[in-house]
Motif scaffolding. Structure first.
Motif, PDB file in Angstrom:
ATOM      1  N   ALA A 197      -0.551  36.700 -20.099  1.00 61.75           N
ATOM      2  CA  ALA A 197      -1.609  37.060 -21.042  1.00 61.75           C
ATOM      3  C   ALA A 197      -1.295  38.376 -21.740  1.00 61.75           C
ATOM      4  O   ALA A 197      -1.550  38.534 -22.943  1.00 61.75           O
ATOM      5  CB  ALA A 197      -2.946  37.150 -20.313  1.00 61.75           C
ATOM      6  N   GLU A 255      -5.884  24.215 -18.936  1.00 58.65           N
ATOM      7  CA  GLU A 255      -5.310  25.189 -19.853  1.00 58.65           C
ATOM      8  C   GLU A 255      -3.808  24.999 -19.962  1.00 58.65           C
ATOM      9  O   GLU A 255      -3.136  24.705 -18.976  1.00 58.65           O
ATOM     10  CB  GLU A 255      -5.632  26.603 -19.356  1.00 58.65           C
ATOM     11  CG  GLU A 255      -5.354  27.710 -20.350  1.00 58.65           C
ATOM     12  CD  GLU A 255      -5.892  29.050 -19.864  1.00 58.65           C
ATOM     13  OE1 GLU A 255      -6.183  29.899 -20.714  1.00 58.65           O
ATOM     14  OE2 GLU A 255      -5.999  29.232 -18.630  1.00 58.65           O
ATOM     15  N   TYR A 256      -3.281  25.179 -21.180  1.00 59.85           N
ATOM     16  CA  TYR A 256      -1.845  25.077 -21.394  1.00 59.85           C
ATOM     17  C   TYR A 256      -1.464  25.851 -22.646  1.00 59.85           C
ATOM     18  O   TYR A 256      -2.328  26.251 -23.436  1.00 59.85           O
ATOM     19  CB  TYR A 256      -1.402  23.618 -21.519  1.00 59.85           C
ATOM     20  CG  TYR A 256      -2.103  22.824 -22.609  1.00 59.85           C
ATOM     21  CD1 TYR A 256      -1.604  22.780 -23.911  1.00 59.85           C
ATOM     22  CD2 TYR A 256      -3.272  22.112 -22.334  1.00 59.85           C
ATOM     23  CE1 TYR A 256      -2.248  22.060 -24.901  1.00 59.85           C
ATOM     24  CE2 TYR A 256      -3.915  21.387 -23.327  1.00 59.85           C
ATOM     25  CZ  TYR A 256      -3.398  21.362 -24.611  1.00 59.85           C
ATOM     26  OH  TYR A 256      -4.049  20.646 -25.594  1.00 59.85           O
ATOM     27  N   LEU A 257      -0.180  26.086 -22.814  1.00 60.31           N
ATOM     28  CA  LEU A 257       0.344  26.704 -24.025  1.00 60.31           C
ATOM     29  C   LEU A 257       0.988  25.621 -24.881  1.00 60.31           C
ATOM     30  O   LEU A 257       1.536  24.649 -24.359  1.00 60.31           O
ATOM     31  CB  LEU A 257       1.379  27.781 -23.686  1.00 60.31           C
ATOM     32  CG  LEU A 257       0.895  28.968 -22.853  1.00 60.31           C
ATOM     33  CD1 LEU A 257       2.038  29.946 -22.629  1.00 60.31           C
ATOM     34  CD2 LEU A 257      -0.277  29.675 -23.530  1.00 60.31           C
ATOM     35  N   ALA A 282      -1.475  33.206 -30.151  1.00 60.92           N
ATOM     36  CA  ALA A 282      -0.927  34.426 -29.572  1.00 60.92           C
ATOM     37  C   ALA A 282      -0.551  35.398 -30.687  1.00 60.92           C
ATOM     38  O   ALA A 282      -0.569  35.053 -31.871  1.00 60.92           O
ATOM     39  CB  ALA A 282       0.292  34.086 -28.720  1.00 60.92           C
ATOM     40  N   ARG A 331      -0.064  34.954 -14.383  1.00 56.96           N
ATOM     41  CA  ARG A 331      -0.977  34.668 -15.489  1.00 56.96           C
ATOM     42  C   ARG A 331      -1.378  35.956 -16.224  1.00 56.96           C
ATOM     43  O   ARG A 331      -1.502  35.968 -17.451  1.00 56.96           O
ATOM     44  CB  ARG A 331      -2.223  33.945 -14.982  1.00 56.96           C
ATOM     45  CG  ARG A 331      -1.962  32.475 -14.630  1.00 56.96           C
ATOM     46  CD  ARG A 331      -3.202  31.830 -14.014  1.00 56.96           C
ATOM     47  NE  ARG A 331      -2.989  30.417 -13.770  1.00 56.96           N
ATOM     48  CZ  ARG A 331      -3.330  29.427 -14.618  1.00 56.96           C
ATOM     49  NH1 ARG A 331      -3.906  29.751 -15.769  1.00 56.96           N
ATOM     50  NH2 ARG A 331      -3.099  28.175 -14.335  1.00 56.96           N
ATOM     51  N   ARG A 341      -2.757  29.133 -27.123  1.00 57.62           N
ATOM     52  CA  ARG A 341      -3.341  28.923 -25.809  1.00 57.62           C
ATOM     53  C   ARG A 341      -4.515  27.961 -25.982  1.00 57.62           C
ATOM     54  O   ARG A 341      -5.437  28.240 -26.759  1.00 57.62           O
ATOM     55  CB  ARG A 341      -3.819  30.237 -25.204  1.00 57.62           C
ATOM     56  CG  ARG A 341      -4.106  30.163 -23.713  1.00 57.62           C
ATOM     57  CD  ARG A 341      -4.102  31.539 -23.089  1.00 57.62           C
ATOM     58  NE  ARG A 341      -4.126  31.472 -21.643  1.00 57.62           N
ATOM     59  CZ  ARG A 341      -3.754  32.463 -20.844  1.00 57.62           C
ATOM     60  NH1 ARG A 341      -3.313  33.596 -21.355  1.00 57.62           N
ATOM     61  NH2 ARG A 341      -3.804  32.331 -19.528  1.00 57.62           N
ATOM     62  N   ARG A 368      -7.516  25.693 -24.179  1.00 62.92           N
ATOM     63  CA  ARG A 368      -8.340  25.603 -22.979  1.00 62.92           C
ATOM     64  C   ARG A 368      -9.391  24.531 -23.181  1.00 62.92           C
ATOM     65  O   ARG A 368     -10.245  24.651 -24.063  1.00 62.92           O
ATOM     66  CB  ARG A 368      -9.015  26.942 -22.693  1.00 62.92           C
ATOM     67  CG  ARG A 368      -9.575  27.071 -21.288  1.00 62.92           C
ATOM     68  CD  ARG A 368     -10.199  28.444 -21.081  1.00 62.92           C
ATOM     69  NE  ARG A 368     -10.415  28.735 -19.685  1.00 62.92           N
ATOM     70  CZ  ARG A 368     -11.163  29.736 -19.243  1.00 62.92           C
ATOM     71  NH1 ARG A 368     -11.771  30.526 -20.096  1.00 62.92           N
ATOM     72  NH2 ARG A 368     -11.308  29.944 -17.943  1.00 62.92           N
TER      73      ARG A 368
END
Length: 268
Positions: free
Chosen positions: A75, A117-119, A100, A71, A107, A109
Motif C-alpha cells: 500500500a 481484493e486484487y490488483l 495507484a 500488505r 486496486r 475491492r
C-alpha cells in the motif's frame, strides 16, 4: 496520455518512492526478508506494466499470499492516484476501484458478504468495462416532455442517434450541455429519460472531473468542476470509456520505469 497527467515525476504530487515514508525507519535487509512475497509481486507487476498496452487484456494479481506487513508495504509503494470510483453490481454489491500513483495499476475491492481484493493492470479494470456493457441498455424511448421544456427533445434525439450508431474504434461524440439553453425542466426530463448507470468515477488531475455511466450503453455524463466545486463544463460523451478516466500506453511505460527505480533503490 490522460488529461491532466504529466509524464514527468514533477507532474505527480506523490511519486512511487515518495509514498514510502515508513521505509526510511526500517532496516531494508530485514524488510526484504520479512516481505518476500510482496517484493516478488512488485517485480512481477513492474514486468507486466512494461509490456501492457491499452488494447490488450488486463492482468490480475492476487493478494492472498501477502501477510499484514507485506500488505502495508504494498500500500505504501503503490499509493493512491488520480482516479477512484465505485461500480454498483446487481444484488447491492459494490466494487471500489482506486488507481495507484503508478497509472494503469488499479486496486479493486469487491464488497459482498466479505471483501475480495486484487490488483489489476490495464487502461481501466475489466469489471468497469463489463458493467458498462452488461448493466445498461442499448436503446431507449423518448417520451413526451413536460410543459415548459425547451430543447430537451433534440438533445435526446442526438444522444440516441449517436449511441445507436457508435461502434468500437469510432471516435467518441461530445454533446456540450454548457453551450445549450437547457432549462431546469429540460435537465430534469433528460435525467429521467437516460437515468443513472452503474459506474461513478472521479478523476482529480489539475481539476476535478466526474464520469458517470448513464443507463444507456456507451453514453457517459462527463462533468468538470473548478476549485469552488462549480460545474464549468457539462457534457455527454457517446462512445467508449472516456479518456479522462483511462490510462494510456505512455502511462504504462512511465509507471514501469518508476516502479523499477523504487525496487532498485530499496530492495536490491
Amino acid at each position: 496520455m490522460r488529461t491532466g497527467k504529466s509524464p514527468s515525476a514533477a507532474g505527480h504530487s506523490r511519486s512511487a518512492a515518495g509514498a514510502l515514508p515508513e521505509l526510511a525507519k526500517l532496516d531494508v535487509a530485514e524488510l526484504a526478508k520479512s516481505c518476500p512475497n510482496a517484493i516478488e509481486l512488485l517485480s512481477n507487476i513492474a514486468e507486466a506494466i512494461a509490456s501492457q498496452k491499452v488494447d490488450a487484456p488486463t492482468r490480475l494479481f492476487r493478494l492472498d499470499d501477502l501477510n499484514h506487513l507485506e500488505r502495508e508495504l504494498l500500500a505504501g509503494i503503490i499509493g493512491e492516484g488520480e482516479v477512484a470510483g465505485v461500480v454498483a453490481l446487481p444484488g447491492g454489491s459494490l466494487v471500489q476501484i482506486r488507481e495507484a500513483v503508478l497509472a494503469g495499476l488499479w486496486r479493486v475491492r469487491i464488497q459482498t458478504d466479505s471483501f475480495h481484493e486484487y490488483l489489476e493492470i490495464g487502461a481501466i479494470p475489466e469489471i468497469v468495462k463489463r458493467a458498462a456493457a452488461d448493466l445498461t441498455i442499448a436503446d431507449f424511448k423518448i417520451g413526451q416532455p413536460p410543459q415548459g421544456a425547451m430543447n430537451v427533445l433534440p438533445v435526446l434525439a442526438e444522444i440516441r442517434a449517436r449511441a445507436l450508431a457508435w461502434r468500437p474504434g469510432m471516435p467518441s461524440g461530445i454533446i456540450n450541455l454548457t453551450l445549450l439553453p437547457m432549462s431546469p425542466i429540460d435537465m430534469s426530463f433528460l435525467q429521467e429519460t437516460i437515468r443513472n448507470g452503474p459506474i461513478q468515477l472521479i478523476s482529480r488531475g489539475y481539476g476535478t472531473c466526474r464520469v458517470l455511466a448513464t443507463g444507456i450503453r456507451n453514453v457517459w455524463s462527463v462533468q468538470f468542476f473548478n476549485a469552488m466545486d462549480t460545474i464549468i463544463l457539462d457534457t455527454f460523451e457517446v462512445g467508449g470509456m472516456p479518456t479522462v478516466a483511462v490510462a494510456a500506453d505512455e502511462d504504462f511505460e512511465d509507471s514501469a520505469e518508476r516502479l523499477r527505480e523504487t525496487i532498485e533503490a530499496y530492495f536490491k
